[in-house]
Structure formats: C-alpha cells, structure tokens
Design an enzyme around this catalytic site. Structure first.
Site, PDB file in Angstrom:
ATOM      1  CD  GLU A  68     -65.322 -10.699  92.758  1.00 51.92           C
ATOM      2  OE1 GLU A  68     -66.382 -11.327  92.938  1.00 51.92           O
ATOM      3  OE2 GLU A  68     -64.781  -9.976  93.604  1.00 51.92           O
ATOM      4  NE  ARG A 299     -74.567 -20.974  92.594  1.00 52.46           N
ATOM      5  CZ  ARG A 299     -73.342 -20.526  92.867  1.00 52.46           C
ATOM      6  NH1 ARG A 299     -72.469 -21.291  93.458  1.00 52.46           N
ATOM      7  NH2 ARG A 299     -73.000 -19.296  92.575  1.00 52.46           N
ATOM      8  CE  LYS A 309     -64.533 -17.399  93.095  1.00 46.78           C
ATOM      9  NZ  LYS A 309     -65.066 -16.130  92.643  1.00 46.78           N
TER      10      LYS A 309
HETATM   11  P1  ATP Z   1     -68.294 -18.868  94.014  1.00 46.91           P
HETATM   12  O1  ATP Z   1     -69.719 -18.690  94.406  1.00 46.91           O
HETATM   13  O2  ATP Z   1     -67.860 -20.275  93.976  1.00 46.91           O
HETATM   14  O3  ATP Z   1     -67.340 -18.047  94.771  1.00 46.91           O
HETATM   15  P2  ATP Z   1     -68.610 -16.905  92.083  1.00 46.91           P
HETATM   16  O4  ATP Z   1     -70.023 -16.860  91.630  1.00 46.91           O
HETATM   17  O5  ATP Z   1     -68.244 -15.922  93.077  1.00 46.91           O
HETATM   18  O6  ATP Z   1     -68.215 -18.363  92.515  1.00 46.91           O
HETATM   19  P3  ATP Z   1     -67.731 -15.579  89.788  1.00 46.91           P
HETATM   20  O7  ATP Z   1     -66.356 -15.302  89.362  1.00 46.91           O
HETATM   21  O8  ATP Z   1     -68.554 -14.451  90.267  1.00 46.91           O
HETATM   22  O9  ATP Z   1     -67.629 -16.702  90.881  1.00 46.91           O
HETATM   23  O10 ATP Z   1     -68.541 -16.382  88.703  1.00 46.91           O
HETATM   24  C1  ATP Z   1     -68.405 -16.213  87.314  1.00 46.91           C
HETATM   25  C2  ATP Z   1     -69.601 -16.800  86.642  1.00 46.91           C
HETATM   26  O11 ATP Z   1     -69.694 -18.183  86.944  1.00 46.91           O
HETATM   27  C3  ATP Z   1     -70.884 -16.159  87.126  1.00 46.91           C
HETATM   28  O12 ATP Z   1     -71.688 -15.884  85.998  1.00 46.91           O
HETATM   29  C4  ATP Z   1     -71.501 -17.192  88.002  1.00 46.91           C
HETATM   30  O13 ATP Z   1     -72.892 -17.104  87.967  1.00 46.91           O
HETATM   31  C5  ATP Z   1     -70.987 -18.485  87.385  1.00 46.91           C
HETATM   32  N1  ATP Z   1     -70.951 -19.550  88.379  1.00 46.91           N
HETATM   33  C6  ATP Z   1     -70.337 -19.534  89.582  1.00 46.91           C
HETATM   34  N2  ATP Z   1     -70.570 -20.676  90.253  1.00 46.91           N
HETATM   35  C7  ATP Z   1     -71.329 -21.459  89.440  1.00 46.91           C
HETATM   36  C8  ATP Z   1     -71.918 -22.772  89.554  1.00 46.91           C
HETATM   37  N3  ATP Z   1     -71.762 -23.511  90.647  1.00 46.91           N
HETATM   38  N4  ATP Z   1     -72.644 -23.229  88.506  1.00 46.91           N
HETATM   39  C9  ATP Z   1     -72.804 -22.498  87.402  1.00 46.91           C
HETATM   40  N5  ATP Z   1     -72.300 -21.262  87.237  1.00 46.91           N
HETATM   41  C10 ATP Z   1     -71.571 -20.737  88.229  1.00 46.91           C
HETATM   42 MG    MG Z   2     -69.952 -14.348  92.183  1.00 48.17          MG
END
Ligand code: ATP
Ligand code: MG
Length: 634
Positions: A68, A299, A309
C-alpha cells in the site's frame, strides 16, 4: 470477461521480464551456484513444485508484491519482496509489483516511487508488470454491479455504527440489516447514485450478501464499497466511491492471472472471502480459471526494532530519529544509508526461511548476514577513530616510505594500495595501556607490537598533559622487520596495530550507529534479554494483528516503547582516515580494519568532505548473557 484486463497478459510473458540482469543477480543466487547453498525446502516451494508437476497452472508461476503506497518499506517488507520475487524467479516465473492504492486519503506518489526504488535496490525487477489496484476501478465497479444483479450484493443504508453493532461477535452471529432484502433494482439504482456523487460520505455502503451467521466474521456481509469524496493520487476526482481491500485484492490477483498469492498470516481468516468473491465471478463466467490461490506465511518479527508503520511514523514525527532514512530506522531507505546491502537482505531472507507459525528473529541474525555480505564485497581501508599520536624516535624526520596493503585479503586481484609511513603516526588510543591489564598484547612501556604492513616497534615512553592524559606514545622501530622483507616474520609479536601517517591522514566525520532499541522487545511489559544463540527467539507473545491494520504492537505491550530507545544509538566523531577514503564515492562500502563496515553517506558525504556511517561492527558486541552491551571485543 469484461474490458479491463491488465495492460499485458502476463500469461504470455516468459521469464524474460524478470530475467537476471547481471552476474550478481539475486535470482541466480537462489539457484545452487558457486558458494551458494541450495535453496532450502519450505512449504511454499513444495506447493509450487507440486503445482508445476500437476500442471495446475500449465507450469506458470506468477506472484505479486502488493504494497500500500502509504509509507516507506521496512525490513519486514524485504522478507516479502525476497519471497515473492525469489519464488517466481527460481521457477522461471514472474512477480508483479502492484500498488494496493484503495485508500485515497492516505496514499501518495512519493511513497510509490520510494517503494519501487526499494524493490529495485533489493535487486528485483518487475519488468513491465507494474500495476495499481486503481487500474481496475472500472472493472471492480462493473463486477460490483454484476454482484448486485445476481442478488449477491446490496446497498446498506445503516450508519457505520449500526453496521458494526449488527456484525455480532466471535461467539454471537450477526443480525441482518433491514436493507438486506432490498430489491436488485433499488440497490442498483442507489449504487449508481453513490457513484454519481449524490450522497455524502457514510450514507450507504455496498455489501456482499453472504452469511450473517457465519462463524467467520469476515463472511458476515462484508462491505465492498464505501463513499469517500476524496481525490485519488492517480484517478483524481473520477471516483467518489472506493472499493475495499478484501474485494479489490482477490480480483486484482485474478485479473493479473496470479497463481500464488502469498501474504502474511493475519489474512488467513480472509481467505474464505477471497475465494468466495473470485469463485462466484468465475462461476458466472466473469473471470477465467484457474483462479489464484492465497497462501499465508509468518511475518518477520525482529528484535530490537519496531516494524509497525504507526510507530515508525511516531519516531519520525516526534524527532526521535532524523527522518525516514535515518540509518538507524528499520526502513529500507534507512538500511541503504546505513550501509546494509541488498545481498545481505537476500541472504537473511533465505536464512530465516518461511513458516506458518509466528516467531521472533534475533537482530544479530540480520547483522551477521550484513557482515557476511560486506566481508565479501567491501575493500579494506584504515581509519583511526580515537587517535593518539605515536612518534618513532629513531625514524628520520621528514622521511616518507610507502607500505603496501591489500585492498581485499581474499581477492588479490583487487590489488594493493600504498600507505605512506613516517615518523609521526596516529594509532588508536586503546592500543596503548600504560599499565597493561593481563593478556594485553598491544603497546605498553617496554612492549613490542607490529604496525601492520610496516615495522615492529617498541614503546619507550609517553608524553602527558597537565592532567596526566597521554598525548604521545614514543617508540623505536626495528628497520629489519618491515613486512614483506626476508626475515621480517622471524620475530613474533602478538599485537598487530593499524596506523595512519599523521601528515597525510584526512579528517572525516564518522557516525557510529548502533541498535535503535537497547532491548529485544521495545515496549514489552517485562523487558527481557535477547537470546544469544540461534535465529528464533522466544517473543513476548506474537503480535495480535488485524488484517489491513498496520498496528503490530504486541498484545503484551503496555509500556511506552520509546522508553526503550538506545541512548547510544548514534555517536558522531571526527576520525582520521587514509587519503583515498576522503575521495570515496557516496554509498561506497568499506571495511575499516579492526572496526567494522562503513559506508560513505549517501546524502552528506562529498569528496573532500567525507562522512562515513557505521553499518555494523566486525563482531557482535551485544552477544552477552545479560543482553546488555559489553565492551566491544576486538
Ligand atoms: P505495516 O503492518 O508495517 O504497516 P503493511 O502490512 O501495512 O505494513 P503493506 O504495504 O500492506 O504494509 O504490505 C505489503 C506486503 O508486505 C504485504 O503482502 C504484507 O503482508 C507484507 N508485509 C508487511 N509487513 C511484513 C513483515 N513484517 N514481514 C513480512 N511481510 C510483511
Ligand atoms: Mg497491510
């Protein structure tokens, strides 16, 4: 099938799109090459191999990384990127970069470019397969009308609170909305007027009609469209209704003919909805089969940082760090300035593997991967970080001779460089002890040590200032002991010190970065020591995550995580460096002998005004049973 297929049919694009770009291409490193371990089996590799064997997708492997664009990528995303791009590449497939831009109020092009840069920096290439969920808005809208006409969706005019209140709980079924049995014609009319902008935000939502009594809350008539009078960074003011994540994501996957849709565990409970939406569309002839299949993995949870974030934003906005690309930040822009390497991240991703259960990885595992990668690639240089003057009393005043040092001990082909040697040198203050402690083999009155690449010297005295601080160490040298000359090794000394000639050394700003948090689980109720061995460490409980929520604060967290910041995470000093370093290119990485790996700062370093950041020390100085930081042992 309706009109809006992705710009290119990925099924027809061979591996060329993601084909290796260079010898160092990471996708090559996924294969068992020289010095590279063979890929370790994991459940995703097994599934993909089986799908290829059975011909489920006619041999195609198409994955995607779907960020995102609402923030900077962090170390956790690196795991997901390496996984998605890596699995595709090792199977001759492709991986799409898709921006999941369904939330117009939080997203920005600035983030998009930073994300694309980070993926490229990690060594991956999406070729022409760069997409946006917003590319599919017309298609998503058309499908929404189709769901209404099939009696599978309805416009709900309850308030958000009413919708929430009637959703039920984990133990109680939900209750039907009074608008659930609205006629198809009425829902269609309202939905079109929602799109036309006739209603304010929140007046109506479009919901799928699935099952209000489902044990899975996600299946209780989830909302798929909401009214949002907001400009979108790509579609401008074309839309005032926006599709929600669960609806958008599975359809985007299906339109792009993704085969393996790999996401983190919190989406597990959303998988039935994912399947429901695309199965209905496929049954209705709206989407081609075979459909994508979602798989979930654990994750990355890493000690001594935070990866949410919300918390990262807080540290930036409240000035605890110097912006998103502060080298201490666990962002990929920060990692790059820190001197962490793409190869180090790829090694890390491979080493930690993927599993279906949550665990914590000790920060030392990441640091070790960086050390390993940097050890192989970084040329050696000399820097004296905490200088004291060394005077060689019997060396002729004004004389200079050149000593040679290898640029890389394991790579003689990288050549040698000349280091000027003269009567006055800089050495590390800690390389002299007036009253040597037991086992100290460096300089002390009467003791001998080798000046690396040069001569053996014997300490004959010191100068002190009025406060008793040592200002110069005096030595004599033995002209027969020059490194590389016959017989020079005959005399054995244990200490082997680095040095710089005082008249040619150049000053440099050196930023000694260390871990951002001093404890493994920032904000955890009972700060506890990090495990010293092994990859997985017992966590404070795994983060309780709500899919789509970016808040990964562990359940057990109740203290303010900011209290656990490491007060010594950044120390700025002026050091002496060898002349060549002053003119190094920005972003060039070096090993400063005996100190660690350093990078010329991407932003602040300029030829003639050198600035170096410490990426990582040569050895793990945190590995103490107490978890506390001991004196760095070199
Ligand atoms: P955050 O939880 O830190 O805000 P997010 O999941 O909102 O991160 P996205 O942009 O939605 O961020 O994530 C993009 C991709 O990265 C998604 O497929 C998500 O599952 C993966 N992702 C996010 N955080 C992790 C993590 N800690 N380990 C592995 N994959 C991750
Ligand atoms: Mg997300």
């Amino acid at each position: 099938m309706t009109n809006a297929a992705p710009p290119q049919d990925p099924t027809r694009t061979g591996p060329a799109a993601n084909a290796p770009a260079s010898r160092n291409d990471p996708r090559k490193s996924q294969a068992a090459g020289a010095g590279e371990p063979a890929p370790v089996a994991n459940f995703l590799r097994t599934i993909i191999a089986e799908d290829i064997r059975t011909g489920k997708y006619a041999g195609r492997v198409v994955t995607r990384f779907p960020p995102e664009p609402n923030g900077y990528l962090h170390y956790g995303h690196a795991k997901s990127i390496c996984l998605n791009f890596g699995l595709a590449a090792e199977n001759g497939g492709i991986c799409h970069l898709r921006f999941d831009d369904t939330n117009p109020t939080k997203e920005d092009v600035e983030y998009e470019e930073s994300i694309a840069d980070a993926v490229r920096w990690l060594g991956f290439d999406w070729g022409e397969h760069r997409y946006h969920a917003s590319d599919y808005y017309d298609q998503l809208y058309a499908f929404a009308e189709w769901f209404i006409t099939q009696g599978l969706a309805y416009v709900d005019s309850q308030s958000a609170e009413e919708v929430r209140a009637s959703r039920g709980t984990l133990t109680q079924p939900g209750t039907a909305s009074p608008y659930r049995e609205r006629s198809v014609a009425e829902s269609l009319d309202l939905f079109r007027r929602m799109r036309a902008g006739e209603f304010p935000d929140g007046a109506h939502v479009l919901r799928l009609k699935i099952d209000m009594a489902s044990p899975n809350v996600n299946m209780r008539d989830p909302a798929i469209y909401r009214i949002r009078h907001a400009s979108h960074h790509r579609t401008g003011d074309k839309w005032c209704i926006y599709p929600l994540y669960d609806y958008t994501h599975c359809i985007s996957d299906a339109l792009e003919r993704i085969t393996h849709s790999i996401c983190t565990l919190e989406f597990q409970d959303h998988r039935p909805l994912y399947d429901w939406v695309i199965e209905k569309l496929a049954d209705g002839g709206q989407l081609p089969r075979p459909l994508p299949q979602q798989y979930e993995f654990a994750r990355l949870n890493l000690t001594c940082v935070v990866l949410s974030k919300r918390r990262l934003i807080q540290m930036v906005e409240q000035g605890y760090v110097d912006g998103w690309d502060d080298p201490r930040m666990p962002t990929l822009v920060g990692a790059r300035r820190r001197g962490f390497t793409p190869g180090g991240f790829r090694l890390f991703a491979e080493r930690i593997g993927v599993s279906k259960s949550d665990s914590w990885i000790d920060m030392s595992v990441l640091e070790d991967c960086m050390r390993e990668d940097l050890n192989a690639s970084a040329q050696r240089r000399i820097a004296v970080l905490d200088p004291v003057r060394l005077v060689i009393d019997n060396y002729p005043e004004g004389a200079v001779e050149m000593c040679e040092a290898p640029n890389h001990p394991q790579h003689p082909e990288q050549g040698r460089r000349a280091l000027p040697f003269s009567r006055e040198l800089w050495i590390e203050r800690e390389d002299f002890q007036e009253r040597p402690q037991k086992g100290y083999f460096r300089l002390s009155p009467g003791a001998e040590a080798r000046l690396r690449y040069a001569y053996i010297v014997r300490c004959v005295g010191v100068d002190k200032d009025a406060d008793g601080n040592v200002t110069s160490v005096h030595c004599t040298y033995d002209a027969d002991t020059r490194t590389g000359t016959p017989g020079a090794d005959a005399r054995k000394v244990k200490g082997n010190l680095h040095w710089l000639s005082a008249h040619t050394a150049r000053p440099a700003e050196v930023r000694l970065y260390d871990r951002l948090f001093a404890v493994p689980f920032p904000g955890a109720r009972q700060p506890r020591a990090a495990a010293t061995e092994g990859a997985a460490v017992p966590g404070p409980g795994v983060p309780a995550l709500v899919a789509g929520d970016d808040d990964d604060v562990p359940e057990t967290s109740e203290r303010n995580f900011l209290e656990d910041l490491n007060p010594d995470s950044k120390r700025v000093i002026t050091a002496w460096v060898e002349p060549a370093l002053a003119d190094a290119a920005a972003a060039a990485c070096f090993q400063f002998e005996r100190h660690g790996y350093f990078v010329a700062d991407l932003k602040d370093h300029a030829p003639g005004r050198p600035v170096f950041n410490r990426a990582v020390t040569l050895r793990d100085s945190w590995a103490r049973p107490t978890g506390g930081k001991g004196a760095s042992g070199r």
